[in-house]
Design an enzyme around this catalytic site. Structure first.
Site, PDB file in Angstrom:
ATOM      1  N   GLY A  11       0.826  -1.214   0.000  1.00  0.00           N
ATOM      2  CA  GLY A  11       0.000   0.000   0.000  1.00  0.00           C
ATOM      3  C   GLY A  11       0.851   1.251   0.000  1.00  0.00           C
ATOM      4  O   GLY A  11       0.454   2.290   0.538  1.00  0.00           O
ATOM      5  N   ARG A  14       0.494   5.503  -2.042  1.00  0.00           N
ATOM      6  CA  ARG A  14       0.078   6.838  -1.571  1.00  0.00           C
ATOM      7  C   ARG A  14      -0.046   6.824  -0.039  1.00  0.00           C
ATOM      8  O   ARG A  14       0.169   5.802   0.599  1.00  0.00           O
ATOM      9  CB  ARG A  14      -1.255   7.211  -2.204  1.00  0.00           C
ATOM     10  CG  ARG A  14      -2.382   6.324  -1.718  1.00  0.00           C
ATOM     11  CD  ARG A  14      -3.746   6.830  -2.153  1.00  0.00           C
ATOM     12  NE  ARG A  14      -4.771   6.163  -1.380  1.00  0.00           N
ATOM     13  CZ  ARG A  14      -5.990   5.891  -1.832  1.00  0.00           C
ATOM     14  NH1 ARG A  14      -6.323   6.216  -3.054  1.00  0.00           N
ATOM     15  NH2 ARG A  14      -6.867   5.289  -1.050  1.00  0.00           N
ATOM     16  N   VAL A  63      -2.880  -7.755  -1.938  1.00  0.00           N
ATOM     17  CA  VAL A  63      -2.291  -8.495  -0.802  1.00  0.00           C
ATOM     18  C   VAL A  63      -3.205  -9.599  -0.275  1.00  0.00           C
ATOM     19  O   VAL A  63      -2.749 -10.496   0.428  1.00  0.00           O
ATOM     20  CB  VAL A  63      -1.897  -7.550   0.374  1.00  0.00           C
ATOM     21  CG1 VAL A  63      -0.784  -6.599  -0.049  1.00  0.00           C
ATOM     22  CG2 VAL A  63      -3.098  -6.812   0.932  1.00  0.00           C
ATOM     23  N   TYR A 154     -13.283  -3.444  10.473  1.00  0.00           N
ATOM     24  CA  TYR A 154     -11.974  -2.776  10.521  1.00  0.00           C
ATOM     25  C   TYR A 154     -11.307  -2.987  11.887  1.00  0.00           C
ATOM     26  O   TYR A 154     -10.128  -3.362  11.974  1.00  0.00           O
ATOM     27  CB  TYR A 154     -12.176  -1.288  10.237  1.00  0.00           C
ATOM     28  CG  TYR A 154     -10.905  -0.473  10.167  1.00  0.00           C
ATOM     29  CD1 TYR A 154     -10.096  -0.500   9.037  1.00  0.00           C
ATOM     30  CD2 TYR A 154     -10.520   0.339  11.228  1.00  0.00           C
ATOM     31  CE1 TYR A 154      -8.938   0.256   8.959  1.00  0.00           C
ATOM     32  CE2 TYR A 154      -9.365   1.107  11.168  1.00  0.00           C
ATOM     33  CZ  TYR A 154      -8.575   1.058  10.026  1.00  0.00           C
ATOM     34  OH  TYR A 154      -7.427   1.811   9.958  1.00  0.00           O
ATOM     35  N   LYS A 158      -7.818  -4.951  12.672  1.00  0.00           N
ATOM     36  CA  LYS A 158      -6.663  -4.273  13.271  1.00  0.00           C
ATOM     37  C   LYS A 158      -6.276  -4.906  14.609  1.00  0.00           C
ATOM     38  O   LYS A 158      -5.093  -4.906  14.985  1.00  0.00           O
ATOM     39  CB  LYS A 158      -6.955  -2.781  13.428  1.00  0.00           C
ATOM     40  CG  LYS A 158      -7.130  -2.051  12.086  1.00  0.00           C
ATOM     41  CD  LYS A 158      -5.881  -2.146  11.226  1.00  0.00           C
ATOM     42  CE  LYS A 158      -5.959  -1.341   9.946  1.00  0.00           C
ATOM     43  NZ  LYS A 158      -4.729  -1.481   9.126  1.00  0.00           N
ATOM     44  N   ILE A 187      -4.932  10.397  11.662  1.00  0.00           N
ATOM     45  CA  ILE A 187      -3.811  10.949  10.904  1.00  0.00           C
ATOM     46  C   ILE A 187      -4.354  11.848   9.804  1.00  0.00           C
ATOM     47  O   ILE A 187      -5.359  11.540   9.174  1.00  0.00           O
ATOM     48  CB  ILE A 187      -2.960   9.802  10.298  1.00  0.00           C
ATOM     49  CG1 ILE A 187      -2.477   8.849  11.412  1.00  0.00           C
ATOM     50  CG2 ILE A 187      -1.782  10.352   9.511  1.00  0.00           C
ATOM     51  CD1 ILE A 187      -1.677   9.506  12.521  1.00  0.00           C
TER      52      ILE A 187
HETATM   53  P1  NAD Z   1      -4.844   5.081   1.843  1.00  0.00           P
HETATM   54  O1  NAD Z   1      -6.181   4.570   1.400  1.00  0.00           O
HETATM   55  O2  NAD Z   1      -4.481   6.485   1.527  1.00  0.00           O
HETATM   56  O3  NAD Z   1      -3.711   4.143   1.207  1.00  0.00           O
HETATM   57  C1  NAD Z   1      -3.819   2.743   1.231  1.00  0.00           C
HETATM   58  C2  NAD Z   1      -3.000   2.170   0.102  1.00  0.00           C
HETATM   59  O4  NAD Z   1      -3.174   0.744   0.155  1.00  0.00           O
HETATM   60  C3  NAD Z   1      -3.486   2.626  -1.285  1.00  0.00           C
HETATM   61  O5  NAD Z   1      -2.372   2.951  -2.109  1.00  0.00           O
HETATM   62  C4  NAD Z   1      -4.231   1.409  -1.821  1.00  0.00           C
HETATM   63  O6  NAD Z   1      -4.198   1.293  -3.244  1.00  0.00           O
HETATM   64  C5  NAD Z   1      -3.470   0.265  -1.151  1.00  0.00           C
HETATM   65  N1  NAD Z   1      -4.269  -0.960  -1.031  1.00  0.00           N
HETATM   66  C6  NAD Z   1      -5.530  -1.064  -0.570  1.00  0.00           C
HETATM   67  N2  NAD Z   1      -5.937  -2.336  -0.666  1.00  0.00           N
HETATM   68  C7  NAD Z   1      -4.907  -3.052  -1.194  1.00  0.00           C
HETATM   69  C8  NAD Z   1      -4.726  -4.409  -1.534  1.00  0.00           C
HETATM   70  N3  NAD Z   1      -5.707  -5.304  -1.396  1.00  0.00           N
HETATM   71  N4  NAD Z   1      -3.533  -4.803  -2.033  1.00  0.00           N
HETATM   72  C9  NAD Z   1      -2.533  -3.900  -2.208  1.00  0.00           C
HETATM   73  N5  NAD Z   1      -2.655  -2.594  -1.917  1.00  0.00           N
HETATM   74  C10 NAD Z   1      -3.835  -2.180  -1.427  1.00  0.00           C
HETATM   75  O7  NAD Z   1      -4.762   4.752   3.402  1.00  0.00           O
HETATM   76  P2  NAD Z   1      -3.827   5.399   4.543  1.00  0.00           P
HETATM   77  O8  NAD Z   1      -4.641   6.402   5.287  1.00  0.00           O
HETATM   78  O9  NAD Z   1      -2.515   5.791   4.010  1.00  0.00           O
HETATM   79  O10 NAD Z   1      -3.677   4.130   5.525  1.00  0.00           O
HETATM   80  C11 NAD Z   1      -2.574   3.242   5.472  1.00  0.00           C
HETATM   81  C12 NAD Z   1      -2.703   2.244   6.619  1.00  0.00           C
HETATM   82  O11 NAD Z   1      -2.774   2.939   7.865  1.00  0.00           O
HETATM   83  C13 NAD Z   1      -3.955   1.384   6.543  1.00  0.00           C
HETATM   84  O12 NAD Z   1      -3.665   0.071   6.972  1.00  0.00           O
HETATM   85  C14 NAD Z   1      -4.888   2.060   7.527  1.00  0.00           C
HETATM   86  O13 NAD Z   1      -5.853   1.174   8.039  1.00  0.00           O
HETATM   87  C15 NAD Z   1      -3.909   2.513   8.580  1.00  0.00           C
HETATM   88  N6  NAD Z   1      -4.422   3.597   9.423  1.00  0.00           N
HETATM   89  C16 NAD Z   1      -4.699   4.821   8.874  1.00  0.00           C
HETATM   90  C17 NAD Z   1      -5.190   5.840   9.709  1.00  0.00           C
HETATM   91  C18 NAD Z   1      -5.496   7.214   9.161  1.00  0.00           C
HETATM   92  O14 NAD Z   1      -5.924   8.078   9.944  1.00  0.00           O
HETATM   93  N7  NAD Z   1      -5.287   7.485   7.868  1.00  0.00           N
HETATM   94  C19 NAD Z   1      -5.395   5.578  11.068  1.00  0.00           C
HETATM   95  C20 NAD Z   1      -5.110   4.318  11.576  1.00  0.00           C
HETATM   96  C21 NAD Z   1      -4.605   3.335  10.737  1.00  0.00           C
END
Ligand code: NAD
Length: 246
Positions: A11, A14, A63, A154, A158, A187
Protein backbone atom coordinates in the site's frame (compact mmCIF):
# COMPACT_ATOMS: atom_id res chain seq x y z
CA UNK A 1 24.63 1.12 -2.85
CA UNK A 2 25.28 -2.63 -2.62
CA UNK A 3 24.79 -2.49 1.14
CA UNK A 4 21.37 -0.90 0.98
CA UNK A 5 18.67 -2.71 2.90
CA UNK A 6 15.57 -3.67 0.95
CA UNK A 7 12.07 -2.92 2.18
CA UNK A 8 8.84 -4.37 0.82
CA UNK A 9 6.05 -1.92 1.70
CA UNK A 10 2.43 -2.77 0.90
CA UNK A 11 0.00 0.00 0.00
CA UNK A 12 2.98 2.31 -0.57
CA UNK A 13 1.48 3.97 -3.63
CA UNK A 14 0.08 6.84 -1.57
CA UNK A 15 -0.77 8.04 1.92
CA UNK A 16 0.98 6.65 4.98
CA UNK A 17 2.68 3.87 2.98
CA UNK A 18 4.22 6.36 0.55
CA UNK A 19 5.55 8.43 3.47
CA UNK A 20 7.04 5.30 5.05
CA UNK A 21 8.75 4.52 1.73
CA UNK A 22 10.21 8.04 1.46
CA UNK A 23 11.36 8.01 5.07
CA UNK A 24 13.13 4.65 4.70
CA UNK A 25 14.60 5.76 1.36
CA UNK A 26 16.22 8.69 3.16
CA UNK A 27 17.98 6.01 5.24
CA UNK A 28 19.37 4.45 2.03
CA UNK A 29 16.82 1.66 1.84
CA UNK A 30 15.76 0.31 -1.57
CA UNK A 31 12.02 0.02 -1.87
CA UNK A 32 9.63 -2.51 -3.40
CA UNK A 33 6.29 -0.71 -3.63
CA UNK A 34 3.45 -3.26 -3.56
CA UNK A 35 0.01 -1.85 -4.31
CA UNK A 36 -3.11 -2.98 -6.13
CA UNK A 37 -3.86 0.28 -7.91
CA UNK A 38 -2.36 1.02 -11.32
CA UNK A 39 1.30 2.07 -11.32
CA UNK A 40 0.31 5.53 -12.58
CA UNK A 41 -1.36 6.20 -9.22
CA UNK A 42 1.99 5.63 -7.51
CA UNK A 43 4.13 7.47 -10.07
CA UNK A 44 4.64 10.53 -7.87
CA UNK A 45 5.91 8.29 -5.06
CA UNK A 46 8.16 6.33 -7.44
CA UNK A 47 9.63 9.55 -8.85
CA UNK A 48 10.30 10.88 -5.34
CA UNK A 49 12.00 7.60 -4.39
CA UNK A 50 14.18 7.75 -7.51
CA UNK A 51 15.04 11.36 -6.66
CA UNK A 52 16.12 10.17 -3.19
CA UNK A 53 18.74 8.05 -4.94
CA UNK A 54 17.47 4.58 -4.08
CA UNK A 55 16.27 1.75 -6.30
CA UNK A 56 12.49 1.61 -6.27
CA UNK A 57 10.24 -0.74 -8.22
CA UNK A 58 6.51 -1.10 -8.45
CA UNK A 59 4.66 -4.41 -8.13
CA UNK A 60 0.93 -4.49 -8.81
CA UNK A 61 -0.50 -7.04 -6.40
CA UNK A 62 -3.57 -7.54 -4.25
CA UNK A 63 -2.29 -8.50 -0.80
CA UNK A 64 -5.39 -10.59 -0.12
CA UNK A 65 -4.47 -12.99 -2.95
CA UNK A 66 -2.31 -15.79 -1.50
CA UNK A 67 -0.74 -17.03 -4.74
CA UNK A 68 -0.27 -13.52 -6.18
CA UNK A 69 1.57 -12.41 -3.03
CA UNK A 70 3.87 -15.47 -3.29
CA UNK A 71 4.67 -14.68 -6.93
CA UNK A 72 5.29 -11.01 -6.06
CA UNK A 73 7.57 -11.79 -3.12
CA UNK A 74 9.56 -14.28 -5.23
CA UNK A 75 9.92 -11.67 -7.98
CA UNK A 76 11.08 -9.01 -5.52
CA UNK A 77 13.78 -11.33 -4.20
CA UNK A 78 14.85 -12.05 -7.79
CA UNK A 79 15.04 -8.31 -8.52
CA UNK A 80 16.63 -7.09 -5.28
CA UNK A 81 18.36 -10.24 -4.00
CA UNK A 82 16.72 -10.10 -0.54
CA UNK A 83 14.01 -8.57 1.64
CA UNK A 84 15.24 -7.13 4.95
CA UNK A 85 12.14 -5.19 5.95
CA UNK A 86 8.44 -5.94 5.49
CA UNK A 87 5.94 -3.19 6.22
CA UNK A 88 2.33 -4.39 6.11
CA UNK A 89 0.54 -1.11 5.51
CA UNK A 90 -2.16 -1.82 2.89
CA UNK A 91 -5.60 -1.43 4.40
CA UNK A 92 -9.15 -0.40 3.61
CA UNK A 93 -12.33 0.53 5.44
CA UNK A 94 -15.95 -0.37 4.66
CA UNK A 95 -17.74 1.25 7.58
CA UNK A 96 -21.28 0.30 8.57
CA UNK A 97 -23.08 -0.53 11.77
CA UNK A 98 -23.27 -4.30 12.26
CA UNK A 99 -27.02 -4.03 11.71
CA UNK A 100 -26.33 -2.97 8.11
CA UNK A 101 -22.99 -4.67 7.50
CA UNK A 102 -23.10 -7.31 4.76
CA UNK A 103 -21.05 -10.50 4.82
CA UNK A 104 -19.08 -9.14 1.84
CA UNK A 105 -18.11 -5.97 3.82
CA UNK A 106 -16.73 -8.17 6.58
CA UNK A 107 -14.91 -10.59 4.27
CA UNK A 108 -13.29 -7.90 2.11
CA UNK A 109 -11.89 -5.87 5.00
CA UNK A 110 -10.64 -8.94 6.86
CA UNK A 111 -9.06 -10.45 3.77
CA UNK A 112 -7.15 -7.30 2.80
CA UNK A 113 -6.28 -5.91 6.25
CA UNK A 114 -5.55 -9.16 8.11
CA UNK A 115 -5.10 -12.04 5.67
CA UNK A 116 -2.98 -9.68 3.56
CA UNK A 117 -0.52 -9.42 6.49
CA UNK A 118 -0.50 -13.21 6.93
CA UNK A 119 0.15 -13.72 3.20
CA UNK A 120 3.13 -11.39 3.24
CA UNK A 121 4.58 -12.80 6.47
CA UNK A 122 4.13 -16.34 5.17
CA UNK A 123 6.00 -15.68 1.91
CA UNK A 124 8.65 -13.24 3.14
CA UNK A 125 9.82 -15.05 6.30
CA UNK A 126 11.43 -18.03 4.50
CA UNK A 127 13.78 -15.55 2.81
CA UNK A 128 14.39 -13.65 6.05
CA UNK A 129 15.13 -16.89 7.91
CA UNK A 130 17.81 -17.83 5.40
CA UNK A 131 19.51 -14.48 6.03
CA UNK A 132 18.88 -14.70 9.78
CA UNK A 133 17.63 -11.13 9.68
CA UNK A 134 14.26 -9.50 9.33
CA UNK A 135 12.27 -6.50 10.50
CA UNK A 136 8.48 -6.71 10.19
CA UNK A 137 6.18 -3.82 11.04
CA UNK A 138 2.43 -4.00 10.54
CA UNK A 139 0.14 -0.99 10.64
CA UNK A 140 -2.70 -1.63 13.08
CA UNK A 141 -4.92 1.15 14.52
CA UNK A 142 -5.98 2.34 17.97
CA UNK A 143 -9.45 1.33 16.80
CA UNK A 144 -8.21 -2.28 17.09
CA UNK A 145 -7.76 -1.66 20.82
CA UNK A 146 -10.71 0.67 21.50
CA UNK A 147 -13.39 -0.62 19.13
CA UNK A 148 -15.42 1.91 17.16
CA UNK A 149 -19.10 1.97 16.30
CA UNK A 150 -19.48 1.43 12.57
CA UNK A 151 -16.11 -0.30 12.19
CA UNK A 152 -16.62 -3.88 13.44
CA UNK A 153 -14.80 -5.34 10.44
CA UNK A 154 -11.97 -2.78 10.52
CA UNK A 155 -11.52 -2.92 14.31
CA UNK A 156 -11.46 -6.74 14.25
CA UNK A 157 -8.90 -6.75 11.44
CA UNK A 158 -6.66 -4.27 13.27
CA UNK A 159 -6.96 -6.22 16.55
CA UNK A 160 -6.10 -9.35 14.57
CA UNK A 161 -2.91 -7.71 13.36
CA UNK A 162 -1.83 -7.33 16.99
CA UNK A 163 -2.33 -11.07 17.70
CA UNK A 164 -0.55 -11.97 14.48
CA UNK A 165 2.36 -9.64 15.29
CA UNK A 166 2.88 -11.09 18.77
CA UNK A 167 2.80 -14.63 17.36
CA UNK A 168 5.27 -13.79 14.58
CA UNK A 169 7.56 -12.25 17.22
CA UNK A 170 7.48 -15.52 19.19
CA UNK A 171 7.85 -17.88 16.21
CA UNK A 172 10.69 -16.04 14.46
CA UNK A 173 12.61 -14.34 17.28
CA UNK A 174 15.27 -17.05 17.35
CA UNK A 175 16.05 -16.22 13.70
CA UNK A 176 16.74 -12.56 14.48
CA UNK A 177 13.43 -11.49 12.96
CA UNK A 178 11.50 -8.89 14.94
CA UNK A 179 7.79 -8.18 14.48
CA UNK A 180 6.09 -5.08 15.82
CA UNK A 181 2.91 -3.12 15.17
CA UNK A 182 2.28 0.60 14.92
CA UNK A 183 -1.19 1.76 15.93
CA UNK A 184 -2.01 5.19 14.49
CA UNK A 185 -4.79 7.37 15.86
CA UNK A 186 -6.29 10.07 13.62
CA UNK A 187 -3.81 10.95 10.90
CA UNK A 188 -4.08 13.92 8.57
CA UNK A 189 -4.93 12.41 5.19
CA UNK A 190 -7.33 13.22 2.35
CA UNK A 191 -10.02 11.54 4.44
CA UNK A 192 -9.57 13.74 7.52
CA UNK A 193 -9.04 16.87 5.35
CA UNK A 194 -12.62 16.43 4.16
CA UNK A 195 -14.05 16.77 7.69
CA UNK A 196 -15.82 20.00 8.67
CA UNK A 197 -14.17 22.37 11.17
CA UNK A 198 -16.86 21.35 13.69
CA UNK A 199 -16.05 17.65 13.25
CA UNK A 200 -12.35 18.42 13.61
CA UNK A 201 -12.91 20.38 16.83
CA UNK A 202 -14.89 17.44 18.26
CA UNK A 203 -12.00 15.14 17.34
CA UNK A 204 -9.37 17.38 18.94
CA UNK A 205 -11.22 17.12 22.29
CA UNK A 206 -10.50 13.36 22.28
CA UNK A 207 -6.78 13.88 21.77
CA UNK A 208 -4.63 15.11 24.70
CA UNK A 209 -2.06 16.58 22.30
CA UNK A 210 -4.92 18.48 20.66
CA UNK A 211 -4.13 17.94 16.99
CA UNK A 212 -4.15 15.29 14.28
CA UNK A 213 -1.06 13.25 13.55
CA UNK A 214 0.79 13.47 10.26
CA UNK A 215 1.92 10.65 7.99
CA UNK A 216 5.51 11.42 8.97
CA UNK A 217 4.67 10.64 12.62
CA UNK A 218 3.80 7.09 11.57
CA UNK A 219 6.74 6.81 9.20
CA UNK A 220 9.17 7.91 11.94
CA UNK A 221 7.82 5.21 14.27
CA UNK A 222 8.37 2.61 11.53
CA UNK A 223 11.86 4.00 10.87
CA UNK A 224 12.71 3.51 14.54
CA UNK A 225 11.29 -0.03 14.74
CA UNK A 226 13.33 -1.21 11.74
CA UNK A 227 16.52 0.51 12.95
CA UNK A 228 19.37 -1.03 14.92
CA UNK A 229 18.29 1.12 17.87
CA UNK A 230 15.22 -1.14 18.13
CA UNK A 231 17.11 -4.44 17.80
CA UNK A 232 15.87 -5.68 21.21
CA UNK A 233 12.24 -4.66 20.66
CA UNK A 234 9.80 -7.26 19.37
CA UNK A 235 6.12 -8.00 19.85
CA UNK A 236 5.20 -4.44 20.85
CA UNK A 237 2.32 -2.26 19.70
CA UNK A 238 3.53 1.32 19.44
CA UNK A 239 0.59 3.72 19.63
CA UNK A 240 1.12 6.94 17.66
CA UNK A 241 -2.10 8.73 18.51
CA UNK A 242 -1.41 11.93 20.45
CA UNK A 243 -2.65 10.12 23.56
CA UNK A 244 -6.12 9.44 22.17
CA UNK A 245 -6.16 5.96 23.70
CA UNK A 246 -4.41 5.74 27.05
P1 NAD B 1 -4.84 5.08 1.84
O1 NAD B 1 -6.18 4.57 1.40
O2 NAD B 1 -4.48 6.48 1.53
O3 NAD B 1 -3.71 4.14 1.21
C1 NAD B 1 -3.82 2.74 1.23
C2 NAD B 1 -3.00 2.17 0.10
O4 NAD B 1 -3.17 0.74 0.16
C3 NAD B 1 -3.49 2.63 -1.28
O5 NAD B 1 -2.37 2.95 -2.11
C4 NAD B 1 -4.23 1.41 -1.82
O6 NAD B 1 -4.20 1.29 -3.24
C5 NAD B 1 -3.47 0.27 -1.15
N1 NAD B 1 -4.27 -0.96 -1.03
C6 NAD B 1 -5.53 -1.06 -0.57
N2 NAD B 1 -5.94 -2.34 -0.67
C7 NAD B 1 -4.91 -3.05 -1.19
C8 NAD B 1 -4.73 -4.41 -1.53
N3 NAD B 1 -5.71 -5.30 -1.40
N4 NAD B 1 -3.53 -4.80 -2.03
C9 NAD B 1 -2.53 -3.90 -2.21
N5 NAD B 1 -2.65 -2.59 -1.92
C10 NAD B 1 -3.83 -2.18 -1.43
O7 NAD B 1 -4.76 4.75 3.40
P2 NAD B 1 -3.83 5.40 4.54
O8 NAD B 1 -4.64 6.40 5.29
O9 NAD B 1 -2.52 5.79 4.01
O10 NAD B 1 -3.68 4.13 5.53
C11 NAD B 1 -2.57 3.24 5.47
C12 NAD B 1 -2.70 2.24 6.62
O11 NAD B 1 -2.77 2.94 7.86
C13 NAD B 1 -3.95 1.38 6.54
O12 NAD B 1 -3.66 0.07 6.97
C14 NAD B 1 -4.89 2.06 7.53
O13 NAD B 1 -5.85 1.17 8.04
C15 NAD B 1 -3.91 2.51 8.58
N6 NAD B 1 -4.42 3.60 9.42
C16 NAD B 1 -4.70 4.82 8.87
C17 NAD B 1 -5.19 5.84 9.71
C18 NAD B 1 -5.50 7.21 9.16
O14 NAD B 1 -5.92 8.08 9.94
N7 NAD B 1 -5.29 7.48 7.87
C19 NAD B 1 -5.39 5.58 11.07
C20 NAD B 1 -5.11 4.32 11.58
C21 NAD B 1 -4.61 3.33 10.74
Amino acid sequence: MADNRVALITGAGRGIGAQIALTLAAEHTDIAVVDYSEQAAAQETLDALAAAGVTARYYKCDVSDFSATKATVDQIVKDFGKIDILVNNAGITADKLIMRMEEADWDRVLSINLKGCFNMVKHVTPYMMRKRYGRIVSISSVVGMMGNAGQANYAASKAGIIGLTKTVAKEFGSRNITANAVAPGFIKTAMTDALTEEQKQAMYKLIPLGCLGETKDIANAVKFLVSDDARYITGVVLKVDGGMYI
